[in-house]
Scaffold this active site. Structure first.
Site: not given
Length: 425
Positions: A72-73, A155, A193, A365
Protein backbone atom coordinates in the site's frame (compact mmCIF):
# COMPACT_ATOMS: atom_id res chain seq x y z
CA UNK A 1 2.95 -19.86 25.89
CA UNK A 2 -0.73 -18.87 25.84
CA UNK A 3 -2.73 -19.28 22.67
CA UNK A 4 -2.84 -15.89 20.98
CA UNK A 5 -6.25 -14.37 20.27
CA UNK A 6 -5.44 -12.03 17.42
CA UNK A 7 -7.48 -8.81 17.38
CA UNK A 8 -5.26 -6.63 15.17
CA UNK A 9 -6.38 -7.48 11.65
CA UNK A 10 -6.33 -3.86 10.50
CA UNK A 11 -2.54 -4.08 10.87
CA UNK A 12 -2.07 -7.42 9.15
CA UNK A 13 -4.11 -10.52 8.40
CA UNK A 14 -3.34 -14.22 8.39
CA UNK A 15 -2.34 -15.54 4.96
CA UNK A 16 -5.29 -17.51 3.59
CA UNK A 17 -4.77 -21.15 2.66
CA UNK A 18 -5.84 -20.44 -0.94
CA UNK A 19 -3.29 -17.64 -1.28
CA UNK A 20 -0.58 -19.82 0.25
CA UNK A 21 -1.41 -22.70 -2.09
CA UNK A 22 -1.37 -20.42 -5.13
CA UNK A 23 2.03 -19.01 -4.13
CA UNK A 24 3.85 -22.25 -3.35
CA UNK A 25 4.87 -23.32 -6.89
CA UNK A 26 6.53 -19.96 -7.50
CA UNK A 27 8.87 -20.48 -4.56
CA UNK A 28 10.25 -23.85 -5.61
CA UNK A 29 9.38 -25.19 -9.09
CA UNK A 30 8.32 -22.10 -11.09
CA UNK A 31 10.90 -19.60 -9.88
CA UNK A 32 11.99 -18.16 -13.23
CA UNK A 33 12.48 -14.43 -13.74
CA UNK A 34 9.34 -13.14 -15.54
CA UNK A 35 11.53 -11.02 -17.84
CA UNK A 36 13.46 -14.05 -19.09
CA UNK A 37 12.51 -15.48 -22.46
CA UNK A 38 13.01 -19.16 -21.64
CA UNK A 39 10.15 -21.43 -20.57
CA UNK A 40 10.70 -20.88 -16.84
CA UNK A 41 10.51 -17.12 -17.32
CA UNK A 42 7.49 -17.30 -19.58
CA UNK A 43 5.70 -19.45 -17.02
CA UNK A 44 6.17 -16.79 -14.35
CA UNK A 45 5.13 -14.04 -16.76
CA UNK A 46 1.98 -15.91 -17.67
CA UNK A 47 1.09 -16.28 -13.97
CA UNK A 48 1.55 -12.54 -13.44
CA UNK A 49 -0.65 -11.63 -16.40
CA UNK A 50 -3.35 -14.04 -15.23
CA UNK A 51 -3.16 -12.41 -11.79
CA UNK A 52 -3.50 -9.00 -13.44
CA UNK A 53 -6.64 -10.15 -15.24
CA UNK A 54 -8.05 -11.63 -12.02
CA UNK A 55 -7.48 -8.37 -10.13
CA UNK A 56 -9.00 -6.36 -12.98
CA UNK A 57 -12.19 -8.45 -12.80
CA UNK A 58 -12.63 -7.55 -9.15
CA UNK A 59 -12.06 -3.84 -9.85
CA UNK A 60 -14.15 -3.85 -13.06
CA UNK A 61 -11.15 -2.41 -14.87
CA UNK A 62 -8.88 -3.28 -17.76
CA UNK A 63 -5.87 -5.53 -16.97
CA UNK A 64 -3.41 -2.88 -18.22
CA UNK A 65 -4.82 -0.51 -15.58
CA UNK A 66 -3.43 -2.73 -12.79
CA UNK A 67 0.12 -1.91 -11.64
CA UNK A 68 1.61 -4.39 -9.18
CA UNK A 69 3.57 -2.85 -6.29
CA UNK A 70 5.22 -3.98 -3.06
CA UNK A 71 2.28 -2.86 -0.92
CA UNK A 72 0.00 0.00 0.00
CA UNK A 73 2.68 2.52 0.91
CA UNK A 74 4.51 2.15 -2.40
CA UNK A 75 1.25 2.32 -4.32
CA UNK A 76 0.27 5.56 -2.56
CA UNK A 77 3.71 7.06 -3.18
CA UNK A 78 3.51 6.12 -6.86
CA UNK A 79 0.06 7.70 -7.17
CA UNK A 80 0.87 10.98 -5.44
CA UNK A 81 4.42 11.58 -6.63
CA UNK A 82 3.64 10.11 -10.05
CA UNK A 83 0.87 12.66 -10.66
CA UNK A 84 2.87 15.52 -9.12
CA UNK A 85 5.96 14.88 -11.25
CA UNK A 86 3.98 14.94 -14.50
CA UNK A 87 2.17 18.16 -13.55
CA UNK A 88 5.35 19.92 -12.49
CA UNK A 89 7.27 18.91 -15.60
CA UNK A 90 4.38 20.05 -17.81
CA UNK A 91 3.53 23.32 -16.06
CA UNK A 92 7.01 24.11 -14.73
CA UNK A 93 5.65 24.97 -11.29
CA UNK A 94 4.16 23.18 -8.29
CA UNK A 95 0.42 22.61 -8.04
CA UNK A 96 -2.20 22.10 -5.35
CA UNK A 97 -3.33 18.91 -3.58
CA UNK A 98 -6.31 18.26 -1.30
CA UNK A 99 -6.48 15.44 1.23
CA UNK A 100 -8.19 14.78 4.57
CA UNK A 101 -6.95 15.18 8.13
CA UNK A 102 -7.43 11.45 8.88
CA UNK A 103 -5.41 9.87 6.08
CA UNK A 104 -2.85 7.14 6.64
CA UNK A 105 0.70 8.34 7.19
CA UNK A 106 1.63 7.08 3.72
CA UNK A 107 -0.54 9.84 2.24
CA UNK A 108 0.23 12.52 4.82
CA UNK A 109 4.00 12.10 4.59
CA UNK A 110 3.88 12.24 0.78
CA UNK A 111 2.02 15.55 0.73
CA UNK A 112 4.30 16.94 3.45
CA UNK A 113 7.27 16.15 1.22
CA UNK A 114 5.59 17.91 -1.70
CA UNK A 115 4.99 20.97 0.49
CA UNK A 116 8.74 21.19 0.99
CA UNK A 117 9.05 21.32 -2.81
CA UNK A 118 6.65 24.26 -3.03
CA UNK A 119 3.35 22.45 -3.46
CA UNK A 120 0.22 23.82 -1.81
CA UNK A 121 -1.69 21.32 0.33
CA UNK A 122 -5.12 21.75 1.89
CA UNK A 123 -6.52 19.38 4.50
CA UNK A 124 -10.26 18.75 4.69
CA UNK A 125 -11.67 18.38 8.20
CA UNK A 126 -13.92 15.56 9.39
CA UNK A 127 -16.94 15.53 11.68
CA UNK A 128 -17.16 13.80 15.06
CA UNK A 129 -17.72 10.45 13.33
CA UNK A 130 -14.63 10.81 11.17
CA UNK A 131 -16.63 11.60 8.04
CA UNK A 132 -15.02 13.97 5.53
CA UNK A 133 -16.85 17.29 5.13
CA UNK A 134 -17.57 17.17 1.41
CA UNK A 135 -18.85 20.76 1.24
CA UNK A 136 -15.54 21.94 2.69
CA UNK A 137 -13.67 19.79 0.17
CA UNK A 138 -15.44 21.49 -2.77
CA UNK A 139 -14.64 24.94 -1.39
CA UNK A 140 -10.92 24.13 -1.22
CA UNK A 141 -10.62 23.38 -4.96
CA UNK A 142 -8.45 25.90 -6.83
CA UNK A 143 -7.52 26.50 -10.45
CA UNK A 144 -4.21 24.68 -9.90
CA UNK A 145 -5.69 21.72 -7.98
CA UNK A 146 -4.13 18.57 -9.42
CA UNK A 147 -5.05 15.73 -7.08
CA UNK A 148 -7.57 14.89 -4.37
CA UNK A 149 -6.81 11.88 -2.15
CA UNK A 150 -9.41 10.61 0.32
CA UNK A 151 -9.22 7.20 1.97
CA UNK A 152 -12.10 4.76 1.43
CA UNK A 153 -12.23 3.45 5.01
CA UNK A 154 -10.21 4.63 7.98
CA UNK A 155 -7.66 2.29 9.52
CA UNK A 156 -8.17 3.46 13.12
CA UNK A 157 -11.92 3.93 13.59
CA UNK A 158 -13.24 2.26 10.41
CA UNK A 159 -15.32 5.21 9.14
CA UNK A 160 -16.38 4.67 5.51
CA UNK A 161 -16.18 7.72 3.24
CA UNK A 162 -18.65 8.59 0.43
CA UNK A 163 -16.07 7.93 -2.28
CA UNK A 164 -18.57 7.55 -5.14
CA UNK A 165 -20.24 10.84 -4.18
CA UNK A 166 -16.87 12.63 -4.10
CA UNK A 167 -15.94 11.01 -7.41
CA UNK A 168 -19.14 12.21 -9.08
CA UNK A 169 -18.55 15.71 -7.72
CA UNK A 170 -15.02 15.81 -9.13
CA UNK A 171 -16.24 14.49 -12.49
CA UNK A 172 -18.75 17.33 -12.71
CA UNK A 173 -16.14 19.90 -11.77
CA UNK A 174 -13.78 18.49 -14.38
CA UNK A 175 -16.37 18.97 -17.11
CA UNK A 176 -16.52 22.65 -16.23
CA UNK A 177 -12.74 22.89 -15.98
CA UNK A 178 -12.37 21.38 -19.43
CA UNK A 179 -14.48 24.20 -20.90
CA UNK A 180 -12.24 26.68 -19.06
CA UNK A 181 -9.06 25.02 -20.41
CA UNK A 182 -8.01 24.08 -16.88
CA UNK A 183 -6.20 20.79 -16.17
CA UNK A 184 -8.33 17.97 -14.76
CA UNK A 185 -8.33 17.05 -11.08
CA UNK A 186 -7.42 13.42 -10.47
CA UNK A 187 -9.06 11.46 -7.67
CA UNK A 188 -7.14 8.85 -5.66
CA UNK A 189 -8.43 6.69 -2.84
CA UNK A 190 -6.52 4.56 -0.36
CA UNK A 191 -8.70 1.43 -0.27
CA UNK A 192 -6.31 -0.72 1.77
CA UNK A 193 -8.79 -1.31 4.61
CA UNK A 194 -11.82 -1.60 2.33
CA UNK A 195 -10.62 -4.50 0.19
CA UNK A 196 -12.31 -7.43 1.92
CA UNK A 197 -15.53 -5.62 2.84
CA UNK A 198 -16.57 -2.96 0.33
CA UNK A 199 -17.04 -2.83 -3.43
CA UNK A 200 -13.88 -2.04 -5.38
CA UNK A 201 -15.70 -1.32 -8.62
CA UNK A 202 -13.72 1.65 -9.93
CA UNK A 203 -16.42 2.59 -12.44
CA UNK A 204 -19.01 3.00 -9.70
CA UNK A 205 -16.56 4.69 -7.32
CA UNK A 206 -15.55 7.21 -10.01
CA UNK A 207 -11.88 7.09 -9.00
CA UNK A 208 -8.87 7.67 -11.23
CA UNK A 209 -6.33 5.93 -9.00
CA UNK A 210 -6.88 3.40 -6.23
CA UNK A 211 -4.55 1.66 -3.79
CA UNK A 212 -5.17 -1.88 -2.52
CA UNK A 213 -2.92 -3.82 -0.13
CA UNK A 214 -2.58 -7.60 0.03
CA UNK A 215 -1.72 -7.96 3.70
CA UNK A 216 -5.11 -6.50 4.77
CA UNK A 217 -7.14 -9.09 2.81
CA UNK A 218 -5.38 -12.32 3.86
CA UNK A 219 -2.81 -11.97 1.10
CA UNK A 220 0.99 -11.85 1.50
CA UNK A 221 2.87 -8.91 2.93
CA UNK A 222 4.77 -6.89 0.37
CA UNK A 223 1.98 -7.11 -2.20
CA UNK A 224 -0.41 -4.51 -3.56
CA UNK A 225 -1.65 -2.69 -6.62
CA UNK A 226 -2.22 0.75 -7.96
CA UNK A 227 -5.22 1.04 -10.23
CA UNK A 228 -4.42 3.70 -12.84
CA UNK A 229 -7.23 4.70 -15.16
CA UNK A 230 -6.42 4.58 -18.87
CA UNK A 231 -5.38 7.96 -20.23
CA UNK A 232 -3.72 9.20 -17.03
CA UNK A 233 0.02 9.68 -17.22
CA UNK A 234 2.26 9.34 -14.18
CA UNK A 235 6.01 9.26 -13.73
CA UNK A 236 7.69 6.31 -11.95
CA UNK A 237 9.38 6.62 -8.58
CA UNK A 238 11.49 3.48 -9.08
CA UNK A 239 13.73 3.27 -12.16
CA UNK A 240 15.39 0.29 -13.77
CA UNK A 241 14.39 -2.38 -16.26
CA UNK A 242 10.99 -0.92 -17.09
CA UNK A 243 8.70 -3.58 -15.68
CA UNK A 244 5.00 -2.82 -15.09
CA UNK A 245 4.70 -0.56 -18.16
CA UNK A 246 7.81 1.28 -17.05
CA UNK A 247 6.06 2.48 -13.90
CA UNK A 248 7.50 0.00 -11.38
CA UNK A 249 10.92 -1.32 -12.35
CA UNK A 250 12.42 -4.34 -10.65
CA UNK A 251 12.09 -8.10 -10.97
CA UNK A 252 8.45 -8.92 -10.27
CA UNK A 253 7.72 -10.75 -7.02
CA UNK A 254 5.75 -13.53 -8.69
CA UNK A 255 4.70 -15.40 -5.50
CA UNK A 256 3.43 -12.19 -3.88
CA UNK A 257 1.56 -11.13 -7.03
CA UNK A 258 -0.10 -14.52 -7.43
CA UNK A 259 -0.95 -14.63 -3.71
CA UNK A 260 -2.41 -11.13 -3.85
CA UNK A 261 -4.68 -11.98 -6.77
CA UNK A 262 -5.84 -15.20 -5.10
CA UNK A 263 -6.63 -13.40 -1.84
CA UNK A 264 -8.39 -10.52 -3.61
CA UNK A 265 -10.55 -12.88 -5.66
CA UNK A 266 -11.41 -14.99 -2.60
CA UNK A 267 -12.24 -11.92 -0.51
CA UNK A 268 -14.91 -10.84 -2.99
CA UNK A 269 -16.45 -14.31 -3.20
CA UNK A 270 -16.86 -14.62 0.58
CA UNK A 271 -17.49 -10.90 1.24
CA UNK A 272 -21.20 -11.17 2.05
CA UNK A 273 -20.78 -14.14 4.38
CA UNK A 274 -17.81 -12.58 6.17
CA UNK A 275 -19.52 -9.20 6.56
CA UNK A 276 -22.50 -10.89 8.23
CA UNK A 277 -20.19 -12.77 10.62
CA UNK A 278 -18.11 -9.69 11.40
CA UNK A 279 -21.18 -7.58 12.12
CA UNK A 280 -22.43 -10.18 14.60
CA UNK A 281 -19.03 -10.27 16.32
CA UNK A 282 -18.78 -6.47 16.33
CA UNK A 283 -22.23 -6.11 17.89
CA UNK A 284 -21.29 -8.60 20.63
CA UNK A 285 -18.05 -6.72 21.29
CA UNK A 286 -19.53 -3.23 21.32
CA UNK A 287 -22.56 -4.12 23.43
CA UNK A 288 -20.19 -5.65 26.00
CA UNK A 289 -17.87 -2.64 25.95
CA UNK A 290 -20.78 -0.26 26.53
CA UNK A 291 -21.48 -1.99 29.85
CA UNK A 292 -18.01 -1.28 31.23
CA UNK A 293 -17.66 1.88 33.30
CA UNK A 294 -15.30 4.48 31.82
CA UNK A 295 -15.30 3.09 28.25
CA UNK A 296 -16.43 5.21 25.30
CA UNK A 297 -16.59 3.89 21.73
CA UNK A 298 -15.09 6.33 19.25
CA UNK A 299 -16.63 7.05 15.87
CA UNK A 300 -19.81 5.88 14.17
CA UNK A 301 -21.79 2.73 14.86
CA UNK A 302 -23.23 0.09 12.56
CA UNK A 303 -26.00 -0.52 15.09
CA UNK A 304 -28.93 1.45 16.50
CA UNK A 305 -27.90 2.87 19.86
CA UNK A 306 -29.91 2.23 22.98
CA UNK A 307 -30.70 4.96 25.48
CA UNK A 308 -27.78 5.64 27.77
CA UNK A 309 -25.25 3.78 25.63
CA UNK A 310 -21.71 5.11 25.74
CA UNK A 311 -20.92 5.60 22.11
CA UNK A 312 -19.11 8.85 21.38
CA UNK A 313 -18.35 11.47 20.18
CA UNK A 314 -21.89 10.88 18.82
CA UNK A 315 -24.64 8.57 20.03
CA UNK A 316 -26.18 8.59 16.56
CA UNK A 317 -25.28 6.86 13.33
CA UNK A 318 -23.15 8.74 10.83
CA UNK A 319 -25.10 10.59 8.15
CA UNK A 320 -23.62 8.41 5.41
CA UNK A 321 -23.99 4.66 4.95
CA UNK A 322 -22.30 2.44 2.40
CA UNK A 323 -24.40 -0.33 0.88
CA UNK A 324 -22.31 -3.51 0.74
CA UNK A 325 -24.00 -6.78 -0.20
CA UNK A 326 -27.29 -5.57 1.30
CA UNK A 327 -25.62 -4.36 4.50
CA UNK A 328 -25.82 -0.66 5.40
CA UNK A 329 -22.43 0.17 6.89
CA UNK A 330 -21.19 3.38 8.46
CA UNK A 331 -17.86 1.82 9.37
CA UNK A 332 -15.91 -1.37 8.74
CA UNK A 333 -17.66 -4.31 10.44
CA UNK A 334 -14.42 -5.56 11.96
CA UNK A 335 -13.06 -2.32 13.45
CA UNK A 336 -13.91 -0.88 16.86
CA UNK A 337 -12.00 1.92 18.57
CA UNK A 338 -12.65 2.83 22.20
CA UNK A 339 -11.16 4.99 24.94
CA UNK A 340 -10.79 4.05 28.60
CA UNK A 341 -11.09 7.03 30.90
CA UNK A 342 -7.96 7.85 32.86
CA UNK A 343 -5.73 5.06 31.52
CA UNK A 344 -3.37 5.13 28.53
CA UNK A 345 -4.19 2.68 25.76
CA UNK A 346 -0.58 1.56 25.52
CA UNK A 347 -0.73 0.23 29.09
CA UNK A 348 -3.73 -1.87 28.14
CA UNK A 349 -2.00 -3.12 25.03
CA UNK A 350 0.88 -4.51 27.10
CA UNK A 351 -1.36 -5.98 29.82
CA UNK A 352 -3.62 -7.63 27.28
CA UNK A 353 -0.64 -8.96 25.35
CA UNK A 354 0.49 -10.68 28.54
CA UNK A 355 -2.92 -12.29 28.78
CA UNK A 356 -2.74 -13.58 25.19
CA UNK A 357 -4.57 -10.86 23.24
CA UNK A 358 -3.08 -8.91 20.32
CA UNK A 359 -4.65 -5.43 20.16
CA UNK A 360 -3.48 -2.02 18.93
CA UNK A 361 -3.56 1.58 20.09
CA UNK A 362 -3.91 2.99 16.57
CA UNK A 363 -2.17 2.61 13.24
CA UNK A 364 0.52 -0.08 13.25
CA UNK A 365 2.70 2.30 11.23
CA UNK A 366 2.92 4.70 14.18
CA UNK A 367 3.28 2.22 17.03
CA UNK A 368 5.89 3.58 19.43
CA UNK A 369 4.96 7.19 18.78
CA UNK A 370 4.23 9.20 21.93
CA UNK A 371 1.85 11.50 20.06
CA UNK A 372 -1.91 10.92 20.35
CA UNK A 373 -3.72 9.64 17.25
CA UNK A 374 -4.10 12.37 14.63
CA UNK A 375 -7.32 10.65 13.53
CA UNK A 376 -8.97 10.89 16.95
CA UNK A 377 -7.77 14.45 17.45
CA UNK A 378 -9.27 15.41 14.09
CA UNK A 379 -12.58 13.90 15.25
CA UNK A 380 -12.59 16.22 18.25
CA UNK A 381 -11.30 13.98 21.03
CA UNK A 382 -9.05 15.48 23.66
CA UNK A 383 -5.37 14.43 23.67
CA UNK A 384 -6.05 12.50 26.90
CA UNK A 385 -8.96 10.56 25.38
CA UNK A 386 -6.99 9.92 22.20
CA UNK A 387 -4.03 8.52 24.15
CA UNK A 388 -6.35 6.24 26.10
CA UNK A 389 -7.69 4.60 22.93
CA UNK A 390 -7.52 0.95 21.94
CA UNK A 391 -8.33 -0.49 18.50
CA UNK A 392 -9.86 -3.92 18.03
CA UNK A 393 -9.99 -5.26 14.47
CA UNK A 394 -11.69 -8.60 14.04
CA UNK A 395 -11.57 -11.42 11.53
CA UNK A 396 -13.85 -14.42 11.05
CA UNK A 397 -11.20 -16.54 12.76
CA UNK A 398 -12.53 -15.03 16.00
CA UNK A 399 -15.43 -16.64 17.89
CA UNK A 400 -17.90 -15.06 20.28
CA UNK A 401 -16.24 -17.04 23.06
CA UNK A 402 -12.97 -15.25 22.22
CA UNK A 403 -14.71 -11.91 22.66
CA UNK A 404 -16.08 -13.03 26.02
CA UNK A 405 -12.54 -13.95 27.08
CA UNK A 406 -11.29 -10.58 25.87
CA UNK A 407 -13.93 -8.68 27.85
CA UNK A 408 -13.00 -10.62 30.98
CA UNK A 409 -9.32 -9.88 30.44
CA UNK A 410 -10.10 -6.22 29.76
CA UNK A 411 -12.00 -5.87 33.03
CA UNK A 412 -9.16 -7.55 34.92
CA UNK A 413 -6.63 -5.26 33.24
CA UNK A 414 -8.63 -2.18 34.23
CA UNK A 415 -8.65 -3.26 37.88
CA UNK A 416 -4.93 -4.04 37.87
CA UNK A 417 -3.92 -0.77 36.20
CA UNK A 418 -6.23 1.32 38.39
CA UNK A 419 -4.88 -0.38 41.52
CA UNK A 420 -1.30 0.20 40.36
CA UNK A 421 -2.02 3.88 39.68
CA UNK A 422 -3.59 4.30 43.11
CA UNK A 423 -0.55 2.75 44.80
CA UNK A 424 1.77 5.09 42.91
CA UNK A 425 -0.37 8.09 43.89
Amino acid sequence: MKKLIYLDNAASTRLSSKAAKAMKPFFDTQFGNPSSLHEAGRSSKQAIEQSRSDAAKVLNSQPREIIFTAGGTESINLAIFGIAKVYQSTHHKPGHIITSTIEHEAVLECVKALQQWGWQVDYVNVDKNGLVKTDELKKKIKKNTVLISVMYANNEVGTIQPIAEIGRTISGINRTRNKQNLPPIYFHTDACQAGGVLSLDVAKLKVDLMTVNGSKIHGPKGSGILYLRTGINIEPIIYGGGQERGLRSGTENTPAIVGFAAALTESQIIKSKETKQLLALQQTLESSLQKIKGITINGPSNFAQTAGSKHAPSSHRANFTQKSDNFDLTKLPGTTNFSIKGIEGEAFMYYLNGKGFAVATGSACTTGSEDPSHVLLAMGLTPEAAKSSVRISLSTDIKKSDIAKFITALKESIKIIEHTVQEID
